[in-house]
Scaffold this motif. Structure first.
Motif, mmCIF file in Angstrom:
data_model
loop_
_atom_site.group_PDB
_atom_site.id
_atom_site.type_symbol
_atom_site.label_atom_id
_atom_site.label_comp_id
_atom_site.label_asym_id
_atom_site.label_seq_id
_atom_site.Cartn_x
_atom_site.Cartn_y
_atom_site.Cartn_z
ATOM 1 N N THR A 1 0.846 -1.180 0.000
ATOM 2 C CA THR A 1 0.000 0.000 0.000
ATOM 3 C C THR A 1 0.889 1.240 0.000
ATOM 4 O O THR A 1 2.095 1.149 0.199
ATOM 5 N N PRO A 2 0.297 2.445 -0.203
ATOM 6 C CA PRO A 2 1.105 3.670 -0.164
ATOM 7 C C PRO A 2 1.828 3.886 1.157
ATOM 8 O O PRO A 2 2.824 4.596 1.207
ATOM 9 N N THR A 3 1.352 3.267 2.246
ATOM 10 C CA THR A 3 2.024 3.416 3.536
ATOM 11 C C THR A 3 3.015 2.300 3.808
ATOM 12 O O THR A 3 3.575 2.212 4.896
ATOM 13 N N GLY A 4 3.234 1.424 2.828
ATOM 14 C CA GLY A 4 4.247 0.388 2.962
ATOM 15 C C GLY A 4 3.758 -0.939 3.505
ATOM 16 O O GLY A 4 4.553 -1.868 3.661
ATOM 17 N N LYS A 5 2.472 -1.075 3.786
ATOM 18 C CA LYS A 5 1.959 -2.343 4.306
ATOM 19 C C LYS A 5 1.753 -3.336 3.160
ATOM 20 O O LYS A 5 1.451 -2.937 2.035
ATOM 21 N N PRO A 6 1.905 -4.642 3.427
ATOM 22 C CA PRO A 6 1.599 -5.621 2.385
ATOM 23 C C PRO A 6 0.152 -5.469 1.922
ATOM 24 O O PRO A 6 -0.772 -5.392 2.747
ATOM 25 N N ALA A 7 -0.049 -5.394 0.627
ATOM 26 C CA ALA A 7 -1.398 -5.207 0.072
ATOM 27 C C ALA A 7 -2.088 -6.556 -0.023
ATOM 28 O O ALA A 7 -2.293 -7.097 -1.111
ATOM 29 N N ARG A 8 -2.453 -7.116 1.130
ATOM 30 C CA ARG A 8 -3.028 -8.461 1.149
ATOM 31 C C ARG A 8 -4.366 -8.506 0.423
ATOM 32 O O ARG A 8 -4.732 -9.538 -0.146
ATOM 33 N N GLY A 9 -5.115 -7.394 0.469
ATOM 34 C CA GLY A 9 -6.386 -7.356 -0.245
ATOM 35 C C GLY A 9 -6.197 -7.573 -1.734
ATOM 36 O O GLY A 9 -6.939 -8.323 -2.373
ATOM 37 N N ARG A 10 -5.202 -6.928 -2.318
ATOM 38 C CA ARG A 10 -4.921 -7.114 -3.744
ATOM 39 C C ARG A 10 -4.486 -8.542 -4.022
ATOM 40 O O ARG A 10 -4.846 -9.128 -5.057
ATOM 41 N N VAL A 11 -3.713 -9.120 -3.107
ATOM 42 C CA VAL A 11 -3.280 -10.502 -3.284
ATOM 43 C C VAL A 11 -4.493 -11.435 -3.273
ATOM 44 O O VAL A 11 -4.634 -12.314 -4.139
ATOM 45 N N ARG A 12 -5.377 -11.243 -2.296
ATOM 46 C CA ARG A 12 -6.581 -12.093 -2.225
ATOM 47 C C ARG A 12 -7.415 -11.973 -3.495
ATOM 48 O O ARG A 12 -7.956 -12.965 -4.004
ATOM 49 N N GLN A 13 -7.534 -10.751 -4.005
ATOM 50 C CA GLN A 13 -8.343 -10.534 -5.202
ATOM 51 C C GLN A 13 -7.731 -11.217 -6.415
ATOM 52 O O GLN A 13 -8.442 -11.782 -7.255
ATOM 53 N N THR A 14 -6.405 -11.175 -6.518
ATOM 54 C CA THR A 14 -5.736 -11.857 -7.620
ATOM 55 C C THR A 14 -5.928 -13.367 -7.526
ATOM 56 O O THR A 14 -6.200 -14.041 -8.528
ATOM 57 N N LEU A 15 -5.799 -13.909 -6.313
ATOM 58 C CA LEU A 15 -6.008 -15.338 -6.128
ATOM 59 C C LEU A 15 -7.443 -15.723 -6.470
ATOM 60 O O LEU A 15 -7.699 -16.773 -7.084
ATOM 61 N N ALA A 16 -8.398 -14.880 -6.081
ATOM 62 C CA ALA A 16 -9.804 -15.155 -6.384
ATOM 63 C C ALA A 16 -10.048 -15.135 -7.887
ATOM 64 O O ALA A 16 -10.792 -15.958 -8.428
ATOM 65 N N GLU A 17 -9.420 -14.195 -8.584
ATOM 66 C CA GLU A 17 -9.597 -14.120 -10.030
ATOM 67 C C GLU A 17 -9.033 -15.361 -10.713
ATOM 68 O O GLU A 17 -9.638 -15.906 -11.635
#
Length: 640
Positions: free
Chosen positions: A509-525
């Protein structure tokens, strides 16, 4: 609730009070010069007068201010508030879609931004009907963008000093709209009152040990109002270090006699790993009055904190908060011992409790629960939402973070509510699995998310960035197998990593945290498109991210001929390796405007197809019929 004594005034009173106490004292320093409290206050007066003239003195008019790391931001922020308007914070680093959303959602009618952001707003003006005036706050090398005004010209009018509460402003009125990072959807506008901001300025100054003799180095990409307002409350001098080089920032700290050093975890991680640090740290350590290195925004790895603390000889302090809380709620104290891995105790005037995820009843110290907070820094609500909807039935605010509190009241964060998942009936924390993975010397970075498993609910998937090692080594997939096996030996059975792949970088994310939401969405796709079992150990090794080709077509030739050629082109592409799906939509109001979406397994497959002679021949036939606006996109949101 613990008592907190803070001034009963509007937020611009922080600057006015500092100017009255010490008008010649240094407020802000940069490599280009220094500004006193009196000079900043006088500039804020002139900006306030301009804002009043421009907005017709309407209380609460929305004025966008870009949070650049520049003294002008400090004057503009307090000048807008002094002019009776509401500051809408604009992050100049966000993309055009984010800029348009923030500006439109808040109803910004006047903006004070640097030339680069002004040029982008000029391009977006058609989608921003409320925006009337854009003021450029920095000297542009190629001139002021068309339709914008230079700051110098708008300050020519007379200043109208505002003492006490300008325009009869209420301390409980909204002073600032600050948008969230939007990692789980569109950014939400957080409504912060004057009282929220003034209270948190005092809370932060007390927690960080700031006073009139303090000198703070802000080695940050943006100017955060927490640092601005707490320094003004304390009468401290701020040094703005715009050079991204972390070692240079240490030299700046030494040269300015810094007492406090503020940095983001991502920059502090780079500083701790910089090979120059052992050579430069002794000089920096001897040349500063440094009392603490302070980190916030995301977790700082314990190894990095230890390295910096040992070499610089000062405590490395972490805090916790969020936009909805102005933002600080917890902080380790610079002069007190703190436990590694915690973010400290509540700042003065703040109450914190943890509640069970299911029953919502408070849990005992040491037990996991969702963090809830209340205090004078708690926001008034969200932009466009019903007042009070952000509060629970008993008035507490749920942060969405999972953690535990020790017997001393120190908070230890574990994960976000959205990130944790259940394997059978056991809760799995991706953060814990990541910490175990990160202890392996072969791992440079990692991210963990829950992958759908038809038998167990969800199971741990890991994306791992491997360290480069000198000499020959086994193939990446074999190294990954060993890394996962070692991690699983240290994890409970329900935490075991069941699938993994090698990544070139962890999305953040812009604050440096792992973007787990984006990862989950990619896995779901992937699961949705590939129609294969959602969990198969290690079958995701080194797969590339699916991409979507998006093309807007405006037809200006014969429509039937266009559709016939387009059908041939689609049929050809559908027969190529890597093709997944295709869709064409027509605009509901403009029958000559079409939007094409084609999903491909990876960008290389798509590029190979478009370079073929047959594709190019068909594209040439489309040329006289339609104007394309193509683009290649990676998915950031999907569901399955």
């Amino acid at each position: 609730m613990p008592n907190l004594a803070h001034p009963d005034m509007t937020v611009d009173g922080l600057l006015r009070s500092a100017a009255v106490r010490d008008p010649e004292g240094l407020a802000v320093r940069t490599e280009h010069g220094a500004w006193t409290f009196g000079e900043l206050d006088a500039l804020a007066d002139r900006i306030a007068a301009f804002v009043r003239r421009e907005t017709g003195r309407r209380p609460g008019a929305r004025v966008g201010v870009a949070s650049v790391l520049d003294p002008v931001f400090a004057a503009a922020y307090h000048g807008v508030a002094r002019g009776g308007a509401t500051v809408v914070l604009i992050n100049p680093l966000i993309g055009d879609d984010g800029l348009r959303h923030v500006t439109a959602a808040a109803g910004v009618e006047l903006a004070l931004v640097p030339s680069a952001t002004a040029a982008r707003l000029a391009r977006l003006r058609g989608a921003l009907p409320a925006l009337e005036t854009v003021v450029v706050t920095d000297p542009a090398d190629d001139g002021v963008p068309a339709g914008c005004l230079p700051l110098g010209t708008v300050l020519d009018g007379p200043a109208e000093p505002a003492l006490g509460r300008p325009g009869g402003a209420d301390p409980d009125a909204v002073a600032c709209v600050q948008f969230t990072t939007g990692t789980t959807g569109l950014p939400k506008g957080v409504l912060l009152t004057h009282r929220n901001l003034v209270a948190n300025a005092r809370q932060t100054a007390l927690a960080h040990g700031l006073g009139p003799g303090s000198v703070t180095v802000n080695h940050l990409p943006l100017y955060h109002v927490m640092h601005l307002n707490s320094a003004l409350d304390a009468g401290a001098c701020q040094v703005l270090c715009q050079d991204p080089d972390p070692v240079t920032s240490l030299a700046v700290a030494a040269g300015t006699g810094a007492t406090h050093y503020y940095g983001l975890p991502a920059r502090l991680h780079r500083l701790a790993a910089d090979e120059r640090l052992p050579r430069t740290a002794p000089a920096a350590r001897g040349g500063t009055r440094l009392t603490a290195v302070l980190s916030g925004g995301s977790a700082l790895l314990p190894e990095a904190a230890r390295t910096l603390g040992d070499l610089l000889g000062v405590p490395v302090v972490q805090g916790y908060g969020m936009a909805e809380l102005s933002p600080l709620t917890h902080c380790q104290r610079p002069g007190r011992p703190h436990r590694p891995g915690t973010v400290g105790t509540p700042v003065p005037g703040t109450e914190c409790r943890l509640v069970d995820l299911a029953t919502r009843r408070p849990v005992e110290p040491g037990s996991l629960g969702e963090v809830q907070v209340t205090g004078p820094q708690l926001m008034a609500g969200y932009l466009g939402e019903q007042a009070g909807s952000h509060l629970g039935p008993d008035g507490w605010f749920s942060t969405g973070d999972i953690g535990s509190v020790d017997d001393d009241g120190a908070l230890r964060l574990v994960d976000r509510v959205d990130d944790i998942f259940k394997y059978d009936n056991e809760i799995v924390s991706p953060g814990r699995v990541e910490r175990v993975l990160a202890r392996d010397p072969r791992v440079a970075d990692c991210v963990v998310a829950g992958l759908r498993d038809p038998e167990h609910g969800r199971a741990a998937w890991a994306g791992v960035v491997l360290r480069e090692e000198p000499g020959a080594r086994a193939a990446d997939d074999e190294v990954l197998r060993r890394v996962v096996a070692r991690a699983n030996e240290q994890l409970a059975p329900f935490e075991h990593i069941r699938a993994a792949e090698v990544l070139s970088a962890v999305p953040r994310t812009p604050t440096g945290k792992p973007a787990r939401g984006r990862v989950r969405q990619t896995l779901a796709e992937r699961a949705a498109f590939r129609s294969r079992p959602a969990l198969r150990p290690f079958d995701l090794l080194q797969e590339q991210t699916m991409v979507t080709f998006v093309n807007k077509l405006t037809v200006h030739g014969d429509l039937d001929t266009f559709l016939a050629v387009k059908h041939k082109l689609t049929a050809y592409m559908a027969a190529q390796p890597g093709y997944v799906s295709h869709q064409v939509m027509r605009h509901a109001w403009h029958s000559n405007v079409y939007l094409e979406l084609a999903v491909w397994e990876d960008a290389d497959a798509h590029q190979k197809a478009v370079r073929s002679d047959e594709f190019q021949s068909l594209v040439k036939q489309l040329g006289p019929l339609a104007s394309p606006e193509p683009g290649l996109f990676e998915t950031v949101e999907a569901s399955a």
